[in-house]
Design a protein around this motif. Structure first.
Motif, PDB file in Angstrom:
ATOM      1  N   LEU A 291       0.763  -1.443  -0.142  1.00 36.25           N
ATOM      2  CA  LEU A 291      -0.012   0.004   0.036  1.00 36.25           C
ATOM      3  C   LEU A 291       0.805   1.361  -0.051  1.00 36.25           C
ATOM      4  N   GLN A 292       2.167   1.081  -0.117  1.00 37.30           N
ATOM      5  CA  GLN A 292       3.077   2.145  -0.097  1.00 37.30           C
ATOM      6  C   GLN A 292       2.973   3.133  -1.282  1.00 37.30           C
ATOM      7  N   PRO A 293       3.279   4.401  -1.479  1.00 33.21           N
ATOM      8  CA  PRO A 293       3.008   5.029  -2.859  1.00 33.21           C
ATOM      9  C   PRO A 293       4.117   4.681  -3.463  1.00 33.21           C
ATOM     10  N   GLN A 294       3.864   4.642  -4.877  1.00 34.34           N
ATOM     11  CA  GLN A 294       4.899   4.485  -5.942  1.00 34.34           C
ATOM     12  C   GLN A 294       5.086   5.853  -6.478  1.00 34.34           C
ATOM     13  N   GLU A 295       6.631   5.828  -7.083  1.00 35.83           N
ATOM     14  CA  GLU A 295       6.976   7.047  -7.667  1.00 35.83           C
ATOM     15  C   GLU A 295       6.535   7.027  -9.212  1.00 35.83           C
ATOM     16  N   ILE A 296       6.256   7.958  -9.654  1.00 37.97           N
ATOM     17  CA  ILE A 296       6.099   8.216 -11.199  1.00 37.97           C
ATOM     18  C   ILE A 296       7.182   8.120 -11.912  1.00 37.97           C
ATOM     19  N   ASP A 297       7.056   7.962 -13.386  1.00 40.47           N
ATOM     20  CA  ASP A 297       8.406   8.052 -14.142  1.00 40.47           C
ATOM     21  C   ASP A 297       7.795   8.488 -15.604  1.00 40.47           C
ATOM     22  N   ARG A 298       8.660   8.707 -16.456  1.00 38.43           N
ATOM     23  CA  ARG A 298       8.088   9.419 -17.757  1.00 38.43           C
ATOM     24  C   ARG A 298       7.133   8.563 -18.320  1.00 38.43           C
ATOM     25  N   THR A 299       6.643   7.350 -17.995  1.00 37.09           N
ATOM     26  CA  THR A 299       5.784   6.433 -18.813  1.00 37.09           C
ATOM     27  C   THR A 299       4.352   6.386 -17.779  1.00 37.09           C
ATOM     28  N   THR A 300       4.431   6.794 -16.643  1.00 36.50           N
ATOM     29  CA  THR A 300       3.323   6.797 -15.956  1.00 36.50           C
ATOM     30  C   THR A 300       1.892   7.721 -16.390  1.00 36.50           C
ATOM     31  N   SER A 301       0.931   7.178 -16.582  1.00 37.99           N
ATOM     32  CA  SER A 301       0.129   7.730 -17.279  1.00 37.99           C
ATOM     33  C   SER A 301      -1.259   7.822 -16.240  1.00 37.99           C
ATOM     34  N   CYS A 302      -2.296   8.770 -16.460  1.00 42.31           N
ATOM     35  CA  CYS A 302      -3.368   9.008 -15.821  1.00 42.31           C
ATOM     36  C   CYS A 302      -4.227   7.827 -16.120  1.00 42.31           C
ATOM     37  N   GLU A 303      -5.024   7.446 -14.974  1.00 41.02           N
ATOM     38  CA  GLU A 303      -6.219   6.489 -15.068  1.00 41.02           C
ATOM     39  C   GLU A 303      -7.352   6.928 -16.102  1.00 41.02           C
ATOM     40  N   LEU A 304      -7.713   8.072 -15.819  1.00 45.34           N
ATOM     41  CA  LEU A 304      -8.986   8.847 -16.222  1.00 45.34           C
ATOM     42  C   LEU A 304      -8.742   9.090 -17.769  1.00 45.34           C
ATOM     43  N   ASP A 305      -7.691   9.658 -18.268  1.00 46.72           N
ATOM     44  CA  ASP A 305      -7.463  10.257 -19.572  1.00 46.72           C
ATOM     45  C   ASP A 305      -6.236  10.031 -20.231  1.00 46.72           C
ATOM     46  N   GLY A 306      -5.275   9.207 -19.825  1.00 48.27           N
ATOM     47  CA  GLY A 306      -4.175   8.707 -20.353  1.00 48.27           C
ATOM     48  C   GLY A 306      -2.827   9.638 -20.242  1.00 48.27           C
ATOM     49  N   MET A 307      -3.058  11.013 -19.895  1.00 48.34           N
ATOM     50  CA  MET A 307      -2.117  11.982 -20.083  1.00 48.34           C
ATOM     51  C   MET A 307      -1.004  11.533 -18.959  1.00 48.34           C
ATOM     52  N   LEU A 308       0.242  11.616 -19.554  1.00 43.19           N
ATOM     53  CA  LEU A 308       1.409  11.465 -18.977  1.00 43.19           C
ATOM     54  C   LEU A 308       1.637  12.302 -17.724  1.00 43.19           C
ATOM     55  N   LEU A 309       1.790  11.889 -16.520  1.00 41.73           N
ATOM     56  CA  LEU A 309       2.095  12.678 -15.338  1.00 41.73           C
ATOM     57  C   LEU A 309       3.068  13.589 -15.410  1.00 41.73           C
ATOM     58  N   ALA A 310       4.382  13.013 -15.950  1.00 45.30           N
ATOM     59  CA  ALA A 310       5.302  13.782 -15.978  1.00 45.30           C
ATOM     60  C   ALA A 310       5.536  15.012 -16.831  1.00 45.30           C
ATOM     61  N   ASP A 311       4.516  15.112 -17.501  1.00 43.81           N
ATOM     62  CA  ASP A 311       4.223  16.419 -18.628  1.00 43.81           C
ATOM     63  C   ASP A 311       3.865  17.392 -18.271  1.00 43.81           C
ATOM     64  N   TYR A 312       3.283  17.491 -16.819  1.00 46.05           N
ATOM     65  CA  TYR A 312       2.420  18.556 -16.375  1.00 46.05           C
ATOM     66  C   TYR A 312       2.873  18.819 -14.971  1.00 46.05           C
ATOM     67  N   PRO A 313       2.736  20.180 -14.699  1.00 45.14           N
ATOM     68  CA  PRO A 313       2.922  20.772 -13.595  1.00 45.14           C
ATOM     69  C   PRO A 313       1.658  20.373 -12.374  1.00 45.14           C
ATOM     70  N   GLY A 314       2.133  20.677 -11.182  1.00 43.27           N
ATOM     71  CA  GLY A 314       1.108  20.386  -9.881  1.00 43.27           C
ATOM     72  C   GLY A 314       1.144  19.199  -9.347  1.00 43.27           C
ATOM     73  N   PRO A 315       0.338  19.205  -8.329  1.00 39.79           N
ATOM     74  CA  PRO A 315       0.314  18.038  -7.406  1.00 39.79           C
ATOM     75  C   PRO A 315      -0.364  16.748  -8.345  1.00 39.79           C
ATOM     76  N   LYS A 316       0.094  15.582  -8.218  1.00 39.10           N
ATOM     77  CA  LYS A 316      -0.295  14.216  -8.533  1.00 39.10           C
ATOM     78  C   LYS A 316      -0.774  13.593  -7.417  1.00 39.10           C
ATOM     79  N   ALA A 317      -1.733  12.513  -7.756  1.00 43.84           N
ATOM     80  CA  ALA A 317      -2.346  11.672  -6.737  1.00 43.84           C
ATOM     81  C   ALA A 317      -2.346  10.196  -7.148  1.00 43.84           C
ATOM     82  N   GLN A 318      -2.305   9.425  -6.337  1.00 46.99           N
ATOM     83  CA  GLN A 318      -2.495   7.948  -6.530  1.00 46.99           C
ATOM     84  C   GLN A 318      -3.500   7.163  -5.566  1.00 46.99           C
ATOM     85  N   VAL A 319      -4.154   6.310  -6.319  1.00 44.94           N
ATOM     86  CA  VAL A 319      -5.321   5.692  -5.379  1.00 44.94           C
ATOM     87  C   VAL A 319      -4.981   4.249  -5.355  1.00 44.94           C
TER      88      VAL A 319
END
Length: 191
Positions: free
Chosen positions: A48-76
């Protein structure tokens, strides 16, 4: 009625989930108590520990790559999943958790501490989403346009709100009416 999310295992009935979903749709949900799964296999503290994002981590809802955007990210971590579901923005996180149709059992929620992480390229600094302090209505943008800043320390949240505007709130104080997905995703050509 206190419905605070707790990242631990315990069975939640479908009736309870539907009740919380109904409260969320009315804007009266004050948290997510008991939204936990029944699977013992996936409930070790390690899984249940958080996992780090990398250049290929994408958003569950829209497929956007997390590393391409500013601001806080989240994981569930939803029950029955071996990996977390990632969100490129805290607005998407709250939209998902507060949606009336959300019935998946939640085991853990993590957001980034923007008091420590670089807003323009956030990495690491994952904190429990339930205990985080949020700034809603600030002028700083994430992947979805105006976003909800997440912080480990109330002093950092207040400093952010003083500089960028917004209201300092706890997890349980955020309502569906505060979550607006009509920002950046509608105009994003990089997806």
């Amino acid at each position: 009625m206190n419905h605070s999310y707790q990242p631990r295992c315990g069975c939640t009935t479908r009736r309870q989930l539907l009740g919380w979903a109904a409260l969320a749709s009315l804007g009266t949900l004050t948290g997510l108590t008991g939204l936990t799964g029944c699977s013992q296999a996936d409930n070790s503290a390690q899984s249940l520990q958080p996992q780090e994002i990398d250049r290929t981590t994408s958003c569950e809802l829209d497929g956007m790559l997390l590393a391409d955007y500013p601001g806080p990210k989240a994981q569930v971590r939803f029950a029955g999943q071996d990996k977390p579901s990632f969100f490129c923005d805290t607005v998407e996180l709250f939209s998902t958790l507060l949606a009336g149709e959300q019935v998946r059992a939640v085991q853990a929620v993590y957001v980034q501490d923007m008091g420590q992480a670089d807003w323009n390229a956030p990495q690491g600094h994952w904190i429990d989403g339930k205990s985080a302090i949020y700034v809603v209505g600030g002028k700083r943008h994430g992947s979805m346009g105006p976003t909800i800043g997440s912080f480990a320390q109330e002093a950092d949240a207040k400093k952010f709100a003083a500089e960028y505007g917004g209201k300092v709130l706890r997890f349980a104080e955020i309502t569906p009416a505060m979550v607006d997905l009509s920002g950046g995703a509608l105009h994003d050509t990089r997806m």
